[in-house]
Design an enzyme around this catalytic site. Structure first.
Site, mmCIF file in Angstrom:
data_model
loop_
_atom_site.group_PDB
_atom_site.id
_atom_site.type_symbol
_atom_site.label_atom_id
_atom_site.label_comp_id
_atom_site.label_asym_id
_atom_site.label_seq_id
_atom_site.Cartn_x
_atom_site.Cartn_y
_atom_site.Cartn_z
ATOM 1 N N CYS A 52 -12.018 4.658 0.494
ATOM 2 C CA CYS A 52 -13.225 4.578 1.334
ATOM 3 C C CYS A 52 -12.956 5.023 2.762
ATOM 4 O O CYS A 52 -13.654 5.875 3.296
ATOM 5 C CB CYS A 52 -13.764 3.149 1.316
ATOM 6 N N ALA A 108 -17.433 0.003 -1.899
ATOM 7 C CA ALA A 108 -16.522 -0.675 -0.982
ATOM 8 C C ALA A 108 -16.994 -2.083 -0.638
ATOM 9 O O ALA A 108 -16.188 -3.021 -0.572
ATOM 10 C CB ALA A 108 -16.364 0.149 0.293
ATOM 11 N N GLY A 153 -24.799 12.359 -8.716
ATOM 12 C CA GLY A 153 -24.726 10.973 -8.279
ATOM 13 C C GLY A 153 -24.621 10.889 -6.768
ATOM 14 O O GLY A 153 -24.904 11.865 -6.057
ATOM 15 N N GLY A 176 -6.807 1.011 4.115
ATOM 16 C CA GLY A 176 -8.204 1.424 4.074
ATOM 17 C C GLY A 176 -8.601 2.057 2.761
ATOM 18 O O GLY A 176 -9.791 2.162 2.457
ATOM 19 N N ARG A 184 -16.050 8.409 -10.580
ATOM 20 C CA ARG A 184 -14.694 7.913 -10.427
ATOM 21 C C ARG A 184 -14.395 6.927 -11.557
ATOM 22 O O ARG A 184 -15.320 6.384 -12.167
ATOM 23 C CB ARG A 184 -14.517 7.221 -9.066
ATOM 24 N N ASP A 204 -12.594 -1.530 -7.225
ATOM 25 C CA ASP A 204 -12.880 -0.499 -8.214
ATOM 26 C C ASP A 204 -12.093 -0.670 -9.501
ATOM 27 O O ASP A 204 -12.566 -0.294 -10.577
ATOM 28 C CB ASP A 204 -12.554 0.882 -7.631
ATOM 29 N N GLY A 255 -22.566 17.329 -10.751
ATOM 30 C CA GLY A 255 -22.807 15.893 -10.669
ATOM 31 C C GLY A 255 -23.814 15.548 -9.593
ATOM 32 O O GLY A 255 -23.643 15.919 -8.430
ATOM 33 N N GLU A 304 0.851 -1.188 0.000
ATOM 34 C CA GLU A 304 0.000 0.000 0.000
ATOM 35 C C GLU A 304 0.890 1.242 0.000
ATOM 36 O O GLU A 304 1.740 1.399 0.877
ATOM 37 C CB GLU A 304 -0.915 0.001 1.216
ATOM 38 N N HIS A 310 -41.491 -6.171 14.466
ATOM 39 C CA HIS A 310 -42.400 -5.026 14.537
ATOM 40 C C HIS A 310 -42.179 -4.283 15.847
ATOM 41 O O HIS A 310 -42.041 -4.904 16.904
ATOM 42 C CB HIS A 310 -43.854 -5.506 14.468
#
Length: 456
Positions: free
Chosen positions: A41, A308, A177, A38, A261, A300, A175, A33, A440
């Site tokens: 996200c 995620a 979205g 992480g 993205r 992705d 945008g 990494e 309920h």
């Protein structure tokens, strides 16, 4: 003999969960990494946004609590403390991911990694080998070539907006979205004058049109410009043409670019290694295999679903096939994109899974639907009133009676939608769903009521 059983490029949700699953099975795993565990996200996406939204919701609830018999005086927010809360949440969760990798016996390298060839990875200039490689490099914001947007300090992406030092008085969001809607709702709650410019005729394109329209109308303090095309940005002024072709201008103090993205397929050796990259991202089959032997791709970067929780599932599938391919095939470990739920954490919230009514018709289904208000739920009414924005829409096939999609608007929708995802994953019919006992009073009962509202 290879240095590792598995090397994983990318420590986001798909990468770090695959590493944990493999590590717990005693495989030797290297997780590479470049920045923080992480991924987007946890560090600059889902989690920090939800932390800020939590503060915004508390502020909004305190301002409008009189109807519930609770009077709050002197209600105010401290943006510095709001940001501090966000940082604390992110820091703790990043540390938690690191601790989980350590417990699983996963080796973590904080460095840039590149795929050289099947089973060969370069990490910080050193060559490492593995029996399997999982690519989980994630995605980056789309930055369309709008004149005046590049190198403009008043135009930010979601990462930049998360780090602002103060709440802008006027915010224009390009945008409509999920990202755009969540930020619009967030900053409107904190008092910003928010305007959203969307090229499509409706917001949140994968949401059923009926409920998307209801969500848009319920987003207090946000003005939407639909069917509009941005042609340029002058400072923080957005120039666009409306649905009739008339040029208009939206004045702001800050502009958020939230047009989506794209998979990150450059900069880590995909082309050089011979990996097949299609228009959507790295090409994979439904077990996450690429065209190269023992090279997998999850999350992705595949373009299959930029969520995620979808990356989690892809990581689990790849890990299962690496650990025991025979058992994985026998147990049906494969990706089914039609059963991946989505969620919008705006005010009000929304969630859904499966097909919209329009998409179901496009696929040739003889569609039957039912839409019920969440006023059928005693808990929803107790917390929102009978006029609270909330509804459930169920889409099914008339002939087979199979449930094709469930879309929800209202409080607790993201927490409830997993049940609908299970219905689709197990291919239940309307009649099967009617036999499920719901607790309920809960908002989830709206799904049951929608099943019973379907006309036979």
């Amino acid at each position: 003999m290879a240095d590792y059983d598995v090397i994983i490029l990318g420590g986001g949700p798909g990468g770090y969960l695959a590493a944990e699953r493999l590590g717990h099975r005693k495989l030797k795993v290297l997780l590479v990494e470049q920045e923080s565990l992480g991924g987007t996200c946890l560090n600059v996406g889902c989690i920090p946004t939800k932390s800020l939204l939590n503060s915004a919701k508390l502020y909004a609830h305190a301002q409008h609590s009189e109807r519930f018999g609770v009077t709050a005086t002197g209600v105010a927010y401290d943006w510095t403390q709001v940001q501090a809360w966000k940082a604390d949440v992110v820091g703790k969760l990043v540390a938690g991911v690191g601790a989980s990798e350590k417990r699983a016996g996963v080796e973590v390298a904080y460095a840039h990694g590149s795929l050289v060839a099947p089973g060969v990875v370069e990490v910080a200039g050193e060559t490492k080998t593995a029996d399997h490689v999982i690519v989980a490099t994630g995605s980056v914001p789309v930055l369309p070539p709008i004149p005046g947007a590049a190198d403009n300090p008043l135009v930010v992406d979601s990462t930049g907006l998360l780090a602002v030092e103060s709440v802008p008085q006027r915010l224009v969001v390009i945008g409509g979205g999920v990202i755009g809607v969540e930020f619009a709702s967030l900053f409107a709650a904190f008092g910003s004058q928010v305007e959203v410019i969307e090229m499509l005729p409706e917001i949140v394109p994968f949401m059923d049109d009926d409920l998307a329209a209801r969500l848009r109308k319920a987003l207090t303090g946000v003005t939407f410009r639909l069917g509009c095309r941005v042609t340029g940005i002058e400072g923080a002024t957005v120039v666009y043409t409306d649905a009739k072709g008339t040029e208009r201008r939206a004045e702001a103090d800050l502009v958020l670019m939230a047009v989506g993205r794209r998979p990150l397929v450059q900069g880590w050796g995909a082309e050089e290694a011979g990996l097949e990259v299609g228009p959507r991202g790295v090409a994979v089959d439904d077990t996450m295999r690429t065209n190269l032997p023992n090279v997998w791709a999850v999350g992705d970067v595949t373009g299959r679903s930029l969520l995620a929780h979808a990356a989690y599932r892809m990581g689990e599938i790849a890990a299962a096939h690496i650990i025991d391919p025979v058992a994985a095939r026998r147990n049906g470990q494969r990706l089914r994109t039609d059963t991946i739920p989505w969620a919008v954490y705006s005010m009000p919230e929304a969630a859904g899974v499966g097909l919209t009514e329009a998409r179901a018709k496009e696929r040739g289904h003889d569609v039957i639907t039912a839409t019920v208000p969440l006023a059928v739920s005693g808990r929803f009414v107790a917390e929102n009133g009978v006029r609270g924005p909330g509804a459930v829409k169920l889409i099914a096939d008339r002939g087979t009676r199979a449930v094709l999609g469930v879309h929800m608007l209202g409080s607790y929708a993201p927490e409830t939608i997993w049940g609908a995802a299970t219905v689709l994953e197990t291919e239940l019919t309307i009649d099967d769903l009617r036999q499920v006992v719901f607790p309920h009073p809960t908002v989830s009962e709206g799904i049951r009521e929608a099943a019973w509202a379907i006309t036979d």
